[in-house]
Write an enzyme that holds these catalytic residues in place. Structure first.
Site, PDB file in Angstrom:
ATOM      1  N   GLU A 137       0.858  -1.192   0.000  1.00 26.70           N
ATOM      2  CA  GLU A 137       0.000   0.000   0.000  1.00 26.70           C
ATOM      3  C   GLU A 137       0.885   1.231   0.000  1.00 26.70           C
ATOM      4  OE1 GLU A 137      -2.886   0.150   3.170  1.00 26.70           O
ATOM      5  OE2 GLU A 137      -2.902   2.348   3.200  1.00 26.70           O
ATOM      6  N   GLU A 142      -2.658  11.771   2.662  1.00 24.71           N
ATOM      7  CA  GLU A 142      -3.426  11.277   3.798  1.00 24.71           C
ATOM      8  C   GLU A 142      -3.193  12.160   5.010  1.00 24.71           C
ATOM      9  OE1 GLU A 142      -4.541   6.981   5.777  1.00 24.71           O
ATOM     10  OE2 GLU A 142      -2.428   7.360   5.316  1.00 24.71           O
TER      11      GLU A 142
END
Length: 321
Positions: A137, A142
């Site tokens: 990932e 974010e």
């Protein structure tokens, strides 16, 4: 996509004198406006991060005006009108996943706005949901609760870590990428060189460009503000040919010196989502430290207008291989 012959010729000519053995890529996918609907699918799934959201399908999102597109922009957002009941479903929101998967590639996001507000947890990332975490990932964008700057992070299966010091503009905050340790914090880099890389600061400058390059030797993330005169022309103008060797020092750099990237990452989809509260934004200590009022779930339930600015606005996504 229609290419300007003069522009493409100029790009090819300018690259002809450099080595094509370097980091040179050609445009594979140009996603703009209505093209998001054919390039992504809407994931109406239970939120894996336990957020106070209900992810809706495309038809519902369009009916409720949670997503809309013009010829040159795409917007996806959370509901900002409904007061929720504590026993009912979460606030409607959107999560999309690219139809195509990518291995070694470059992706450039031209983003004008990202979700902001207490309780928000926006993310632009890549993974293989059916093989997580073995397939890896990459979190490109974010953060939570308006806390700046952005953090770019890798999450992997065991035996993958990053050096504490490397050539990058950002600051390494964690080095073990293994999802089974440290509460799955991953190996993260905060973009401390530019606090406008996330949240209200990002939106105040009309956003900018995020880029990620993934190879078997390294993964790099760059961020350039909208008015950054040093931003590379090929990246910000969506040229047919790009050369990442000319893009300068990345904001985040993840080398393969302590991690076999080829075995820890497989073909990944691009995912863009907005959750609310959940395991990170709604963690009581994290939420309180953000200076946000009440508790996260109560705030989300009772304050719909607080999410009027909780939306993504993209001008384009370009993928190069």
């Amino acid at each position: 996509m229609k290419f300007n012959t003069v522009t493409v010729s100029f790009a090819l000519a300018s690259l002809a004198g450099s080595t094509f053995a370097g980091a040179v890529y050609t445009l594979n996918d140009n996603i703009v406006g209505e093209g998001f609907y054919s390039s992504f699918n809407f994931e109406a799934i239970a939120d894996p991060t336990n957020g106070r959201v209900t992810y809706v399908d495309q038809a519902t999102a369009q009916m409720l005006n949670l997503t809309y597109a013009t010829s040159n922009t795409f917007i996806m957002r959370a509901d900002d009108t409904t007061v929720l009941t504590s026993s009912g479903p979460g606030r409607n929101s959107v999560r999309i996943r690219s139809n195509r998967q990518y291995t070694q590639h470059v992706v450039v996001f031209d983003m004008q706005h990202m979700p902001e507000g207490c309780g928000t947890w926006p993310a632009v990332w890549e993974t293989n949901e059916s093989n997580w975490p073995a397939g890896g990932e990459v979190d490109i964008v974010e953060g939570v609760n308006n806390v700046e700057p952005n953090q770019s992070t890798l999450h992997t299966s065991p035996n993958c870590s990053m050096p504490a010091s490397t050539t990058q503009l950002g600051t390494t905050v964690s080095t073990n990428c293994d999802t089974t340790v440290n509460g799955n914090s991953g190996c993260g880099v905060q973009l401390t060189e530019d606090y406008n890389s996330f949240g209200p600061g990002f939106n105040s400058i009309n956003g900018g460009w995020y880029a990620m390059e993934r190879t078997n030797s390294y993964i790099k993330v760059w961020f350039w503000e909208r008015n950054d005169k040093s931003a590379p022309f090929d990246a910000t103008n969506g040229l047919w040919v790009i050369d990442t060797n000319s893009w300068g020092t990345p904001a985040a750099y993840f080398p393969n010196t302590q991690c076999d990237l080829a075995s820890h990452f497989d073909a990944n989809n691009i995912i863009i989502n907005l959750t609310l509260c959940g395991d990170w934004a709604g963690n009581p200590s994290v939420y309180a430290a953000s200076g946000c009022p009440s508790d996260c779930v109560s705030y989300v339930d009772n304050n719909p207008t607080a999410f009027t600015n909780a939306y993504f606005q993209f001008s384009s996504i370009n993928v190069y291989t």
